[in-house]
Design a protein around this motif. Structure first.
Motif, PDB file in Angstrom:
ATOM      1  N   CYS A   1       0.832  -1.213   0.000  1.00  0.00           N
ATOM      2  CA  CYS A   1       0.000   0.000   0.000  1.00  0.00           C
ATOM      3  C   CYS A   1       0.862   1.256   0.000  1.00  0.00           C
ATOM      4  O   CYS A   1       0.581   2.207  -0.742  1.00  0.00           O
ATOM      5  CB  CYS A   1      -0.938  -0.005   1.200  1.00  0.00           C
ATOM      6  SG  CYS A   1      -2.248  -1.232   1.095  1.00  0.00           S
ATOM      7  N   GLU A   2       1.893   1.273   0.823  1.00  0.00           N
ATOM      8  CA  GLU A   2       2.770   2.436   0.885  1.00  0.00           C
ATOM      9  C   GLU A   2       3.437   2.699  -0.469  1.00  0.00           C
ATOM     10  O   GLU A   2       3.517   3.848  -0.922  1.00  0.00           O
ATOM     11  CB  GLU A   2       3.837   2.235   1.960  1.00  0.00           C
ATOM     12  CG  GLU A   2       3.300   2.295   3.370  1.00  0.00           C
ATOM     13  CD  GLU A   2       4.325   1.881   4.418  1.00  0.00           C
ATOM     14  OE1 GLU A   2       5.499   1.591   4.060  1.00  0.00           O
ATOM     15  OE2 GLU A   2       3.963   1.834   5.601  1.00  0.00           O
ATOM     16  N   MET A   3       3.901   1.658  -1.123  1.00  0.00           N
ATOM     17  CA  MET A   3       4.574   1.815  -2.411  1.00  0.00           C
ATOM     18  C   MET A   3       3.606   2.303  -3.488  1.00  0.00           C
ATOM     19  O   MET A   3       3.944   3.183  -4.285  1.00  0.00           O
ATOM     20  CB  MET A   3       5.225   0.498  -2.826  1.00  0.00           C
ATOM     21  CG  MET A   3       6.414   0.134  -1.961  1.00  0.00           C
ATOM     22  SD  MET A   3       7.063  -1.515  -2.296  1.00  0.00           S
ATOM     23  CE  MET A   3       7.888  -1.253  -3.854  1.00  0.00           C
ATOM     24  N   LEU A   4       2.409   1.747  -3.520  1.00  0.00           N
ATOM     25  CA  LEU A   4       1.430   2.163  -4.530  1.00  0.00           C
ATOM     26  C   LEU A   4       1.060   3.634  -4.367  1.00  0.00           C
ATOM     27  O   LEU A   4       0.954   4.374  -5.350  1.00  0.00           O
ATOM     28  CB  LEU A   4       0.185   1.286  -4.465  1.00  0.00           C
ATOM     29  CG  LEU A   4       0.373  -0.154  -4.929  1.00  0.00           C
ATOM     30  CD1 LEU A   4      -0.896  -0.958  -4.690  1.00  0.00           C
ATOM     31  CD2 LEU A   4       0.779  -0.201  -6.393  1.00  0.00           C
ATOM     32  N   LYS A   5       0.878   4.066  -3.134  1.00  0.00           N
ATOM     33  CA  LYS A   5       0.542   5.469  -2.891  1.00  0.00           C
ATOM     34  C   LYS A   5       1.710   6.367  -3.280  1.00  0.00           C
ATOM     35  O   LYS A   5       1.532   7.409  -3.911  1.00  0.00           O
ATOM     36  CB  LYS A   5       0.160   5.665  -1.417  1.00  0.00           C
ATOM     37  CG  LYS A   5      -0.317   7.060  -1.120  1.00  0.00           C
ATOM     38  CD  LYS A   5      -1.549   7.402  -1.959  1.00  0.00           C
ATOM     39  CE  LYS A   5      -2.040   8.793  -1.674  1.00  0.00           C
ATOM     40  NZ  LYS A   5      -3.163   9.156  -2.525  1.00  0.00           N
TER      41      LYS A   5
ATOM     42  N   SER B   1     -10.440  -2.488   5.053  1.00  0.00           N
ATOM     43  CA  SER B   1     -11.296  -1.406   5.553  1.00  0.00           C
ATOM     44  C   SER B   1     -10.492  -0.201   6.032  1.00  0.00           C
ATOM     45  O   SER B   1     -11.021   0.901   6.121  1.00  0.00           O
ATOM     46  CB  SER B   1     -12.203  -1.915   6.674  1.00  0.00           C
ATOM     47  OG  SER B   1     -11.419  -2.348   7.771  1.00  0.00           O
ATOM     48  N   SER B   2      -9.193  -0.390   6.306  1.00  0.00           N
ATOM     49  CA  SER B   2      -8.365   0.724   6.787  1.00  0.00           C
ATOM     50  C   SER B   2      -7.494   1.338   5.696  1.00  0.00           C
ATOM     51  O   SER B   2      -6.786   2.312   5.953  1.00  0.00           O
ATOM     52  CB  SER B   2      -7.470   0.239   7.934  1.00  0.00           C
ATOM     53  OG  SER B   2      -6.527  -0.694   7.455  1.00  0.00           O
ATOM     54  N   VAL B   3      -7.551   0.818   4.488  1.00  0.00           N
ATOM     55  CA  VAL B   3      -6.661   1.276   3.414  1.00  0.00           C
ATOM     56  C   VAL B   3      -6.884   2.747   3.072  1.00  0.00           C
ATOM     57  O   VAL B   3      -5.937   3.510   2.902  1.00  0.00           O
ATOM     58  CB  VAL B   3      -6.807   0.383   2.158  1.00  0.00           C
ATOM     59  CG1 VAL B   3      -6.134   0.994   0.955  1.00  0.00           C
ATOM     60  CG2 VAL B   3      -6.238  -0.992   2.433  1.00  0.00           C
ATOM     61  N   LYS B   4      -8.115   3.166   2.984  1.00  0.00           N
ATOM     62  CA  LYS B   4      -8.416   4.564   2.628  1.00  0.00           C
ATOM     63  C   LYS B   4      -7.880   5.516   3.692  1.00  0.00           C
ATOM     64  O   LYS B   4      -7.230   6.515   3.379  1.00  0.00           O
ATOM     65  CB  LYS B   4      -9.931   4.743   2.441  1.00  0.00           C
ATOM     66  CG  LYS B   4     -10.329   6.125   2.015  1.00  0.00           C
ATOM     67  CD  LYS B   4      -9.898   6.405   0.585  1.00  0.00           C
ATOM     68  CE  LYS B   4     -10.537   7.678   0.075  1.00  0.00           C
ATOM     69  NZ  LYS B   4     -10.169   7.940  -1.295  1.00  0.00           N
TER      70      LYS B   4
ATOM     71  N   TYR C   1      -3.708   4.921   4.041  1.00  0.00           N
ATOM     72  CA  TYR C   1      -2.834   5.121   2.884  1.00  0.00           C
ATOM     73  C   TYR C   1      -3.421   6.049   1.819  1.00  0.00           C
ATOM     74  O   TYR C   1      -2.743   6.378   0.851  1.00  0.00           O
ATOM     75  CB  TYR C   1      -2.503   3.769   2.242  1.00  0.00           C
ATOM     76  CG  TYR C   1      -1.948   2.782   3.227  1.00  0.00           C
ATOM     77  CD1 TYR C   1      -0.636   2.873   3.679  1.00  0.00           C
ATOM     78  CD2 TYR C   1      -2.743   1.766   3.742  1.00  0.00           C
ATOM     79  CE1 TYR C   1      -0.134   1.984   4.606  1.00  0.00           C
ATOM     80  CE2 TYR C   1      -2.252   0.859   4.664  1.00  0.00           C
ATOM     81  CZ  TYR C   1      -0.946   0.970   5.092  1.00  0.00           C
ATOM     82  OH  TYR C   1      -0.449   0.088   6.008  1.00  0.00           O
ATOM     83  N   GLY C   2      -4.683   6.430   1.972  1.00  0.00           N
ATOM     84  CA  GLY C   2      -5.310   7.289   0.984  1.00  0.00           C
ATOM     85  C   GLY C   2      -5.618   6.588  -0.320  1.00  0.00           C
ATOM     86  O   GLY C   2      -5.764   7.216  -1.359  1.00  0.00           O
TER      87      GLY C   2
END
Length: 103
Positions: free
Chosen positions: A25-29, A53-56, A59-60
């Motif tokens: 997630c960090e890399m994609l953002k 459910s916590s991704v938004k 990590y936005g």
């Protein structure tokens, strides 16, 4: 018109191992994607889906989808399939379709 871009996370699986969910997630953002498409492959890794459910918030990123492979020849109770069934029953934000009563 604004086009949103998402990445299937296939590139995070390689012969050296699998990047953790959080690192993916960090890399994609960081490289500018709007959403992730989680690849669970089979039910033994379905617990990553619990983190969706916590991704938004964390990590936005939006979640564009979840990719799984169901092997019907293994049967319902095999761990690879059992996790997928659990995923379908618990995935937040998805409409539940009771496959057992709607063949």
């Amino acid at each position: 018109m604004v086009y949103r871009v998402y990445a299937m996370d296939f590139s995070f699986y390689n012969s050296m191992g699998i990047y953790s969910f959080e690192v993916r997630c960090e890399m994609l953002k960081e490289i500018g994607y709007d959403a992730t498409h989680l690849s669970i492959w089979h039910g033994e890794r379905w617990r990553d889906a619990e983190k969706l459910s916590s991704v938004k918030q964390k990590y936005g990123l939006d979640v564009a989808g979840v990719y799984v492979v169901l092997d019907l020849s293994l049967g319902e109770s095999h761990p690879r399939n059992e996790g997928i069934l659990k995923l379908l029953e618990t995935l937040e934000g998805c409409r539940l379709w009771n496959w057992r009563s709607n063949p």
